[in-house]
Design a protein around this motif. Sequence first.
Motif, PDB file in Angstrom:
ATOM      1  N   PRO A   7      41.284  38.657  17.430  1.00  0.00           N
ATOM      2  CA  PRO A   7      42.341  39.626  17.702  1.00  0.00           C
ATOM      3  C   PRO A   7      43.114  39.260  18.955  1.00  0.00           C
ATOM      4  CG  PRO A   7      40.233  40.563  18.295  1.00  0.00           C
ATOM      5  CD  PRO A   7      39.968  39.177  17.786  1.00  0.00           C
ATOM      6  N   LYS A   8      44.166  40.009  19.157  1.00  0.00           N
ATOM      7  CA  LYS A   8      45.059  39.801  20.290  1.00  0.00           C
ATOM      8  C   LYS A   8      44.294  39.741  21.622  1.00  0.00           C
ATOM      9  CE  LYS A   8      49.111  42.240  21.892  1.00  0.00           C
ATOM     10  NZ  LYS A   8      50.159  43.192  21.586  1.00  0.00           N
ATOM     11  N   ARG A   9      44.688  38.837  22.515  1.00  0.00           N
ATOM     12  CA  ARG A   9      44.111  38.794  23.860  1.00  0.00           C
ATOM     13  C   ARG A   9      44.625  40.009  24.638  1.00  0.00           C
ATOM     14  NH1 ARG A   9      42.297  39.163  28.444  1.00  0.00           N
ATOM     15  NH2 ARG A   9      42.532  37.679  30.152  1.00  0.00           N
ATOM     16  N   VAL A  10      43.720  40.732  25.234  1.00  0.00           N
ATOM     17  CA  VAL A  10      44.111  41.910  26.015  1.00  0.00           C
ATOM     18  C   VAL A  10      43.419  41.862  27.369  1.00  0.00           C
ATOM     19  CG1 VAL A  10      44.503  43.379  23.990  1.00  0.00           C
ATOM     20  CG2 VAL A  10      42.227  43.311  25.034  1.00  0.00           C
ATOM     21  N   CYS A  11      43.783  42.772  28.262  1.00  0.00           N
ATOM     22  CA  CYS A  11      43.141  42.865  29.583  1.00  0.00           C
ATOM     23  C   CYS A  11      41.690  43.312  29.425  1.00  0.00           C
ATOM     24  CB  CYS A  11      43.851  43.902  30.447  1.00  0.00           C
ATOM     25  SG  CYS A  11      45.489  43.433  30.969  1.00  0.00           S
ATOM     26  N   SER A  12      40.835  42.879  30.351  1.00  0.00           N
ATOM     27  CA  SER A  12      39.441  43.327  30.376  1.00  0.00           C
ATOM     28  C   SER A  12      39.356  44.658  31.117  1.00  0.00           C
ATOM     29  CB  SER A  12      38.582  42.287  31.081  1.00  0.00           C
ATOM     30  OG  SER A  12      38.915  42.260  32.457  1.00  0.00           O
ATOM     31  N   TRP A  13      38.200  45.301  31.000  1.00  0.00           N
ATOM     32  CA  TRP A  13      38.009  46.573  31.714  1.00  0.00           C
ATOM     33  C   TRP A  13      38.171  46.372  33.217  1.00  0.00           C
ATOM     34  CZ3 TRP A  13      38.527  50.724  29.022  1.00  0.00           C
ATOM     35  CH2 TRP A  13      38.061  50.808  27.709  1.00  0.00           C
ATOM     36  N   SER A  14      37.633  45.261  33.739  1.00  0.00           N
ATOM     37  CA  SER A  14      37.733  45.107  35.202  1.00  0.00           C
ATOM     38  C   SER A  14      39.181  44.848  35.622  1.00  0.00           C
ATOM     39  CB  SER A  14      36.788  44.014  35.711  1.00  0.00           C
ATOM     40  OG  SER A  14      37.092  42.802  35.103  1.00  0.00           O
ATOM     41  N   GLU A  15      39.941  44.114  34.804  1.00  0.00           N
ATOM     42  CA  GLU A  15      41.378  43.940  35.112  1.00  0.00           C
ATOM     43  C   GLU A  15      42.088  45.295  35.083  1.00  0.00           C
ATOM     44  OE1 GLU A  15      42.308  39.407  33.498  1.00  0.00           O
ATOM     45  OE2 GLU A  15      42.186  41.042  32.042  1.00  0.00           O
ATOM     46  N   LEU A  16      41.731  46.119  34.097  1.00  0.00           N
ATOM     47  CA  LEU A  16      42.373  47.434  33.977  1.00  0.00           C
ATOM     48  C   LEU A  16      42.009  48.324  35.160  1.00  0.00           C
ATOM     49  CD1 LEU A  16      41.798  47.911  30.157  1.00  0.00           C
ATOM     50  CD2 LEU A  16      44.017  47.587  31.269  1.00  0.00           C
ATOM     51  N   ARG A  17      40.759  48.201  35.628  1.00  0.00           N
ATOM     52  CA  ARG A  17      40.358  48.987  36.812  1.00  0.00           C
ATOM     53  C   ARG A  17      41.220  48.592  38.009  1.00  0.00           C
ATOM     54  NH1 ARG A  17      35.396  49.512  34.620  1.00  0.00           N
ATOM     55  NH2 ARG A  17      34.774  47.386  35.090  1.00  0.00           N
ATOM     56  N   ASP A  18      41.518  47.285  38.123  1.00  0.00           N
ATOM     57  CA  ASP A  18      42.363  46.834  39.229  1.00  0.00           C
ATOM     58  C   ASP A  18      43.773  47.431  39.135  1.00  0.00           C
ATOM     59  OD1 ASP A  18      40.301  45.374  40.223  1.00  0.00           O
ATOM     60  OD2 ASP A  18      41.006  43.443  39.432  1.00  0.00           O
TER      61      ASP A  18
END
Length: 309
Positions: A168-179
């Motif tokens: 599937p599509k590459r998306v941000c990780s949880w830790s990137e989203l936390r940032d």
Amino acid sequence: VTAILYHGFYDGSEPMTAGRDRLRRQCEWIRRKFRPVSVQGALHHLASATDSSSRPPLLVTADDGDPSLLEATGVLREFGIPLTVFLVTGWTDRVDEGKPFTLARIASALYWYSGPARVLEPVQGLTLALHPERRLQAMDALLQHPAAYDEEGRSRIASHLASLEGNPKRVCSWSELRDLSGPGVEFGSHSVTHCRMARCSPIHLRFELAESRRAICDELGSCSVFAYPYGTPDVWSPATTEAVSAAGYRAAFLTESGLASARHSPHLLPRLVVPDNAIRGAAFRALVQGGKVPLERLKQLASHLAGRS
Ligand SMILES: [Zn+2]
């Protein structure tokens, strides 16, 4: 209320700086013509007829959690423009290497399986058939079986599924989203698997809505808004709308063009889709200010009418 929807902010074929400059020009223009609001602000505007502001409210949203958010969020913050990001939690789970297979990630792998038909080795009496055309049946079988809710069961299903996981599509990780989280950025759900909700069984529908909300609350603090995957008229029904509201979401968005107004249900709000390619300034302004129909569609209508006379 004008609500606009981005997927990726930058066209992959151009240098990042060109994309960033374009987004900056879009933000400058938005600030001049509109009053950027959060979902809360948009709902408040829809609920109260009295609004003394001369500039109309505009809400910026982004679906799927595209990696270009890592750059774009900073630009939007620079201009004081709030952003609501709608996440597909089964996709986000997949990005964090080393994280055990969650039920969301298993569900997403089942839903997006595109290889030849095959049957996984049974786990605790659960036999999962992988078949691109029978993925809804596989989802129901999974969600109705105790193995799905048991850590040992999940890890055994995952061991059979891991090598078959689609791409599937590459998306941000949880830790990137936390940032990215902080003032001006809100996270909402865009389901667990990015499925067509109107086709889902009641148990599947509840899972998509409740499990994605739980994960986003756990990882990022809160989640009270939803965006329908695909967002077109065929993906929602009275049953899905009721389920969205029952799951505790106070608003839900589609991708149908139009301005959100008090006559819309807060669970069926339209958004204008900003194309992923390097949209030119004039086209962007026509799309956002026109508020109703993208220019291309107007041209199609004009030629259709000309052909009829
Ligand atoms: Zn989407």
